[in-house]
Design a protein around this motif. Structure first.
Motif, PDB file in Angstrom:
ATOM      1  N   MET A 110       0.906  -1.343   0.113  1.00 22.16           N
ATOM      2  CA  MET A 110       0.043   0.007   0.115  1.00 22.16           C
ATOM      3  C   MET A 110       0.749   1.197   0.217  1.00 22.16           C
ATOM      4  N   THR A 111       0.841   1.764  -1.253  1.00 23.06           N
ATOM      5  CA  THR A 111       1.977   3.054  -1.283  1.00 23.06           C
ATOM      6  C   THR A 111       1.342   4.194  -1.786  1.00 23.06           C
ATOM      7  N   PHE A 112       0.278   4.137  -2.415  1.00 27.30           N
ATOM      8  CA  PHE A 112      -0.446   5.395  -2.946  1.00 27.30           C
ATOM      9  C   PHE A 112      -1.887   5.589  -2.110  1.00 27.30           C
ATOM     10  N   ILE A 113      -2.183   6.794  -2.065  1.00 20.79           N
ATOM     11  CA  ILE A 113      -3.322   7.280  -1.213  1.00 20.79           C
ATOM     12  C   ILE A 113      -4.624   7.036  -2.285  1.00 20.79           C
ATOM     13  N   ASP A 114      -4.548   7.504  -3.597  1.00 18.89           N
ATOM     14  CA  ASP A 114      -5.433   7.212  -4.696  1.00 18.89           C
ATOM     15  C   ASP A 114      -4.897   7.145  -5.979  1.00 18.89           C
ATOM     16  N   LYS A 115      -5.492   7.213  -6.996  1.00 21.24           N
ATOM     17  CA  LYS A 115      -5.133   7.069  -8.572  1.00 21.24           C
ATOM     18  C   LYS A 115      -4.285   8.630  -8.820  1.00 21.24           C
ATOM     19  N   ILE A 116      -4.754   9.595  -8.102  1.00 19.78           N
ATOM     20  CA  ILE A 116      -4.010  10.986  -8.396  1.00 19.78           C
ATOM     21  C   ILE A 116      -2.666  11.005  -7.748  1.00 19.78           C
ATOM     22  N   ASP A 117      -2.605  10.386  -6.537  1.00 22.05           N
ATOM     23  CA  ASP A 117      -1.546  10.161  -5.930  1.00 22.05           C
ATOM     24  C   ASP A 117      -0.455   9.244  -6.758  1.00 22.05           C
ATOM     25  N   PHE A 118      -0.910   8.166  -7.283  1.00 26.56           N
ATOM     26  CA  PHE A 118      -0.275   7.301  -8.133  1.00 26.56           C
ATOM     27  C   PHE A 118       0.197   8.278  -9.587  1.00 26.56           C
ATOM     28  N   ASN A 119      -0.379   8.819 -10.154  1.00 25.27           N
ATOM     29  CA  ASN A 119      -0.155   9.802 -11.213  1.00 25.27           C
ATOM     30  C   ASN A 119       1.060  10.784 -10.900  1.00 25.27           C
ATOM     31  N   LYS A 120       0.890  11.163  -9.738  1.00 28.56           N
ATOM     32  CA  LYS A 120       2.086  11.988  -9.215  1.00 28.56           C
ATOM     33  C   LYS A 120       3.356  11.115  -9.130  1.00 28.56           C
ATOM     34  N   HIS A 121       3.179   9.864  -8.663  1.00 28.34           N
ATOM     35  CA  HIS A 121       4.375   9.083  -8.616  1.00 28.34           C
ATOM     36  C   HIS A 121       5.276   8.847  -9.806  1.00 28.34           C
ATOM     37  N   ARG A 122       4.244   8.834 -10.862  1.00 33.88           N
ATOM     38  CA  ARG A 122       4.811   8.356 -12.342  1.00 33.88           C
ATOM     39  C   ARG A 122       5.354   9.620 -12.669  1.00 33.88           C
ATOM     40  N   LEU A 123       4.848  10.882 -12.696  1.00 35.03           N
ATOM     41  CA  LEU A 123       5.700  12.038 -12.995  1.00 35.03           C
ATOM     42  C   LEU A 123       6.943  12.154 -12.276  1.00 35.03           C
ATOM     43  N   LEU A 124       7.201  11.941 -11.117  1.00 34.29           N
ATOM     44  CA  LEU A 124       8.350  11.873 -10.464  1.00 34.29           C
ATOM     45  C   LEU A 124       9.452  10.976 -10.823  1.00 34.29           C
ATOM     46  N   ARG A 125       8.910   9.822 -11.060  1.00 36.80           N
ATOM     47  CA  ARG A 125       9.637   8.693 -11.688  1.00 36.80           C
ATOM     48  C   ARG A 125      10.290   8.864 -13.042  1.00 36.80           C
ATOM     49  N   ALA A 126       9.171   9.665 -14.035  1.00 39.17           N
ATOM     50  CA  ALA A 126       9.753  10.016 -15.246  1.00 39.17           C
ATOM     51  C   ALA A 126      10.901  11.099 -15.074  1.00 39.17           C
ATOM     52  N   ILE A 127      10.514  12.017 -14.128  1.00 41.15           N
ATOM     53  CA  ILE A 127      11.847  12.944 -13.945  1.00 41.15           C
ATOM     54  C   ILE A 127      13.113  12.404 -13.511  1.00 41.15           C
ATOM     55  N   ASP A 128      12.805  11.355 -12.522  1.00 41.25           N
ATOM     56  CA  ASP A 128      14.142  10.670 -11.999  1.00 41.25           C
ATOM     57  C   ASP A 128      14.730   9.983 -13.234  1.00 41.25           C
ATOM     58  N   GLN A 129      14.125   9.365 -14.129  1.00 37.83           N
ATOM     59  CA  GLN A 129      14.675   8.625 -15.143  1.00 37.83           C
ATOM     60  C   GLN A 129      14.966   9.439 -16.521  1.00 37.83           C
ATOM     61  N   ASN A 130      14.707  10.762 -16.267  1.00 33.38           N
ATOM     62  CA  ASN A 130      15.094  11.749 -17.001  1.00 33.38           C
ATOM     63  C   ASN A 130      14.484  11.455 -18.738  1.00 33.38           C
ATOM     64  N   THR A 131      13.260  11.054 -18.600  1.00 28.09           N
ATOM     65  CA  THR A 131      12.405  10.500 -19.926  1.00 28.09           C
ATOM     66  C   THR A 131      10.942  11.172 -19.887  1.00 28.09           C
ATOM     67  N   LEU A 132      10.328  10.972 -21.019  1.00 31.96           N
ATOM     68  CA  LEU A 132       8.902  11.516 -21.228  1.00 31.96           C
ATOM     69  C   LEU A 132       8.220  10.627 -20.337  1.00 31.96           C
TER      70      LEU A 132
END
Length: 216
Positions: A110-132
């Motif tokens: 259990m990592t995310f509060i809801d789907k909005i929280d999950f989408n924020k996570h994906r954005l941060l992962r994209a930034i970390d990986q320097n990709t779209l």
């Protein structure tokens, strides 16, 4: 985390999800402060030396190790403090092959509060990986299913395997870390390194002189 949990009357339990890059290796839970120390010593050694974690961890006293079931090997003999973690999606496999469940525990993520929280996570992962975001590999993000749910829903998920929840509760019941906070807390930091403040000052001065040529 511990301070907030203790303030609310919640028993804090600490552990580490060990991974090499994004490959899940194991989760280690500390039973007490000594186990927490052993856990951090193991973690710090590898982070400081920038080396991969071993495929199987050493025996750390006062801890429990939980391996993801994706790494299951019938030939692997689990030690007394080691278990297989079973996610809700893996229950059918347990049911069909009829595995022995005495060394298995419920392992919900259990990592995310809801789907909005999950989408924020994906954005941060994209930034970390320097990709779209559209090019972010699936193995570099969590699962949208890892959303916080209530205990009644967890019990329902494992209703055919209550022993997995019982095994997990046994681990959680014997696990607790405790620290003192506030004005009346006992200083838990090491006072001196060499035995006295004066000797520490001399040692620091010596080390500074030794390091000057390297740094400057």
């Amino acid at each position: 985390f511990c301070q907030a949990a203790q303030k609310e009357g919640i028993k804090p339990i600490a552990g580490v999800d060990f991974r090499n890059d994004n490959e899940k290796l194991y989760v280690i839970i500390a039973h007490n402060n000594e186990g927490y120390f052993n856990l951090n010593e193991f973690l710090s050694e590898h982070l400081y030396k920038e080396k991969d974690f071993p495929e199987y961890p050493p025996l750390l006293e006062h801890t429990t190790v939980i391996f993801p079931f994706t790494r299951h090997d019938d030939q692997l003999y689990l030690k007394r403090n080691q278990y297989w973690g079973i996610t809700p999606t893996e229950l059918n496999k347990i049911r069909i092959i009829k595995y022995d469940t005495h060394k298995m525990v419920a392992m919900t993520c259990m990592t995310f509060i809801d789907k909005i929280d999950f989408n924020k996570h994906r954005l941060l992962r994209a930034i970390d990986q320097n990709t779209l975001l559209s090019k972010l590999p699936k193995n570099q993000e969590g699962s949208s299913k890892d959303i916080f749910i209530g205990y009644s829903e967890i019990k329902d998920q494992y209703r055919d395997f209550p022993e997995l929840l019982n095994n997990l509760e046994d681990i959680l019941n014997k696990s607790k870390i405790e620290f003192q906070f506030g004005k009346n807390r006992v200083n838990q930091n090491q006072k001196t390194y060499s035995g006295s403040s004066e000797e520490d000052r001399k040692l620091l001065k010596t080390l500074c002189k030794k390091g000057l040529p390297k740094r400057y």
